[in-house]
Motif scaffolding. Structure first.
Motif, PDB file in Angstrom:
ATOM      1  N   UNK A   1      -9.713 -49.200 -47.454  1.00  0.00           N
ATOM      2  CA  UNK A   1      -9.222 -49.243 -46.073  1.00  0.00           C
ATOM      3  C   UNK A   1      -8.215 -50.380 -45.860  1.00  0.00           C
ATOM      4  N   UNK A   2      -8.594 -51.585 -46.165  1.00  0.00           N
ATOM      5  CA  UNK A   2      -7.760 -52.752 -45.858  1.00  0.00           C
ATOM      6  C   UNK A   2      -6.501 -52.825 -46.711  1.00  0.00           C
ATOM      7  N   UNK A   3      -6.611 -52.556 -47.987  1.00  0.00           N
ATOM      8  CA  UNK A   3      -5.432 -52.642 -48.859  1.00  0.00           C
ATOM      9  C   UNK A   3      -4.403 -51.581 -48.484  1.00  0.00           C
ATOM     10  N   UNK A   4      -4.858 -50.396 -48.143  1.00  0.00           N
ATOM     11  CA  UNK A   4      -3.920 -49.352 -47.739  1.00  0.00           C
ATOM     12  C   UNK A   4      -3.235 -49.725 -46.424  1.00  0.00           C
ATOM     13  N   UNK A   5      -3.978 -50.302 -45.482  1.00  0.00           N
ATOM     14  CA  UNK A   5      -3.351 -50.753 -44.240  1.00  0.00           C
ATOM     15  C   UNK A   5      -2.293 -51.820 -44.508  1.00  0.00           C
ATOM     16  N   UNK A   6      -2.564 -52.722 -45.445  1.00  0.00           N
ATOM     17  CA  UNK A   6      -1.573 -53.746 -45.796  1.00  0.00           C
ATOM     18  C   UNK A   6      -0.323 -53.099 -46.374  1.00  0.00           C
ATOM     19  N   UNK A   7      -0.499 -52.136 -47.251  1.00  0.00           N
ATOM     20  CA  UNK A   7       0.657 -51.444 -47.827  1.00  0.00           C
ATOM     21  C   UNK A   7       1.452 -50.704 -46.757  1.00  0.00           C
ATOM     22  N   UNK A   8       0.752 -50.057 -45.833  1.00  0.00           N
ATOM     23  CA  UNK A   8       1.437 -49.362 -44.750  1.00  0.00           C
ATOM     24  C   UNK A   8       2.223 -50.338 -43.884  1.00  0.00           C
TER      25      UNK A   8
ATOM     26  N   UNK B   1       3.658 -52.958 -44.866  1.00  0.00           N
ATOM     27  CA  UNK B   1       4.818 -53.441 -45.620  1.00  0.00           C
ATOM     28  C   UNK B   1       5.949 -52.412 -45.674  1.00  0.00           C
ATOM     29  N   UNK B   2       5.719 -51.231 -45.166  1.00  0.00           N
ATOM     30  CA  UNK B   2       6.761 -50.201 -45.158  1.00  0.00           C
ATOM     31  C   UNK B   2       7.692 -50.469 -43.974  1.00  0.00           C
ATOM     32  N   UNK B   3       8.977 -50.451 -44.225  1.00  0.00           N
ATOM     33  CA  UNK B   3       9.966 -50.681 -43.179  1.00  0.00           C
ATOM     34  C   UNK B   3      10.143 -49.433 -42.321  1.00  0.00           C
ATOM     35  N   UNK B   4      10.740 -49.600 -41.160  1.00  0.00           N
ATOM     36  CA  UNK B   4      10.881 -48.470 -40.237  1.00  0.00           C
ATOM     37  C   UNK B   4      11.659 -47.313 -40.826  1.00  0.00           C
ATOM     38  N   UNK B   5      12.610 -47.609 -41.711  1.00  0.00           N
ATOM     39  CA  UNK B   5      13.391 -46.522 -42.317  1.00  0.00           C
ATOM     40  C   UNK B   5      12.661 -45.878 -43.493  1.00  0.00           C
ATOM     41  N   UNK B   6      11.443 -46.311 -43.756  1.00  0.00           N
ATOM     42  CA  UNK B   6      10.627 -45.705 -44.797  1.00  0.00           C
ATOM     43  C   UNK B   6      10.679 -46.404 -46.138  1.00  0.00           C
ATOM     44  N   UNK B   7      11.643 -47.306 -46.327  1.00  0.00           N
ATOM     45  CA  UNK B   7      11.724 -47.974 -47.631  1.00  0.00           C
ATOM     46  C   UNK B   7      10.746 -49.137 -47.680  1.00  0.00           C
ATOM     47  N   UNK B   8      10.476 -49.565 -48.882  1.00  0.00           N
ATOM     48  CA  UNK B   8       9.598 -50.712 -49.083  1.00  0.00           C
ATOM     49  C   UNK B   8      10.431 -51.908 -49.515  1.00  0.00           C
TER      50      UNK B   8
ATOM     51  N   UNK C   1      -9.270 -58.792 -42.923  1.00  0.00           N
ATOM     52  CA  UNK C   1      -9.324 -57.893 -44.073  1.00  0.00           C
ATOM     53  C   UNK C   1      -7.956 -57.515 -44.588  1.00  0.00           C
ATOM     54  N   UNK C   2      -7.003 -57.252 -43.722  1.00  0.00           N
ATOM     55  CA  UNK C   2      -5.697 -56.740 -44.126  1.00  0.00           C
ATOM     56  C   UNK C   2      -4.775 -57.858 -44.609  1.00  0.00           C
ATOM     57  N   UNK C   3      -4.743 -58.973 -43.919  1.00  0.00           N
ATOM     58  CA  UNK C   3      -3.836 -60.068 -44.229  1.00  0.00           C
ATOM     59  C   UNK C   3      -3.881 -60.549 -45.665  1.00  0.00           C
ATOM     60  N   UNK C   4      -5.043 -60.811 -46.231  1.00  0.00           N
ATOM     61  CA  UNK C   4      -5.069 -61.262 -47.632  1.00  0.00           C
ATOM     62  C   UNK C   4      -4.452 -60.264 -48.608  1.00  0.00           C
ATOM     63  N   UNK C   5      -4.595 -58.969 -48.338  1.00  0.00           N
ATOM     64  CA  UNK C   5      -3.969 -57.985 -49.217  1.00  0.00           C
ATOM     65  C   UNK C   5      -2.458 -58.009 -49.045  1.00  0.00           C
ATOM     66  N   UNK C   6      -1.983 -58.286 -47.834  1.00  0.00           N
ATOM     67  CA  UNK C   6      -0.542 -58.370 -47.609  1.00  0.00           C
ATOM     68  C   UNK C   6       0.037 -59.548 -48.385  1.00  0.00           C
ATOM     69  N   UNK C   7      -0.693 -60.669 -48.412  1.00  0.00           N
ATOM     70  CA  UNK C   7      -0.220 -61.834 -49.163  1.00  0.00           C
ATOM     71  C   UNK C   7      -0.179 -61.498 -50.631  1.00  0.00           C
TER      72      UNK C   7
END
Length: 170
Positions: free
Chosen positions: A133-140, A142-149, A164-170
């Motif tokens: 749950x949390x890692x996928x939310x972090x990845x989502x 990180x996706x830019x509005x135009x869809x690119x990463x 939960x999400x923040x540490x995965x984003x880091x």
């Protein structure tokens, strides 16, 4: 089998352990013996939904779904007819919320095959249970509005890397 249950909204103390029947996988479903489950913010928010309007979806006076927990990792115990990706003995992880379910805090979980992913080689059940749950939310996030990463050299600001999400984003 044992499973976590809550019949009213409130603090974590409203959760109790109950004996329930072990589920049987139906067509396209996988039965998994849970080896590890993680507690995340979504689990706590379900016990005492805020803001209050969320109760319109979860149950006004009491929860409609009494199962607790969304992230789990374990071993496939049985598969229903039509399952092609997994067999008994496979190690898998799941975000049951994405499958429209709860119940990771139980000895067994049963959901459609699509709800599960294989655990990468060398990863423990405990590590795998923290990811879905949390890692996928972090990845989502990180996706830019135009869809690119992001690409090498891009600059990123992560504000509030806790929970939960923040540490995965880091």
């Amino acid at each position: 089998m044992k499973a976590a249950y809550y019949g009213r909204y409130g603090p974590p103390e409203v959760v109790e352990i109950r004996d329930v029947e072990r589920p049987t996988p139906a067509d396209g479903q996988v039965l998994v013996r849970v080896r590890a489950a993680s507690v995340n913010r979504a689990d706590l928010d379900g016990l005492k939904p805020k803001p209050g309007f969320v109760r319109m979806f979860m149950g006004l006076r009491a929860p409609r779904n009494h199962d607790v927990g969304i992230d789990a990792a374990g071993v496939v115990e049985a598969v229903g007819p039509g399952v092609t990706r997994f067999k008994p003995g496979d190690e898998v992880m799941t975000d049951l919320f994405a499958a429209g379910r709860f119940g990771a805090f139980a000895e067994y979980v049963c959901a459609r095959e699509k709800a599960f992913e294989s655990i990468p080689a060398g990863m423990s059940f405990e590590e795998a249970a923290t990811l879905p749950h949390s890692a996928v939310l972090a990845l989502q996030g990180m996706r830019l509005r135009d869809g690119r990463t992001f690409e090498p050299g891009d600059q990123v600001l992560i504000d509030g890397a806790s929970g939960n999400v923040g540490p995965f984003a880091v």
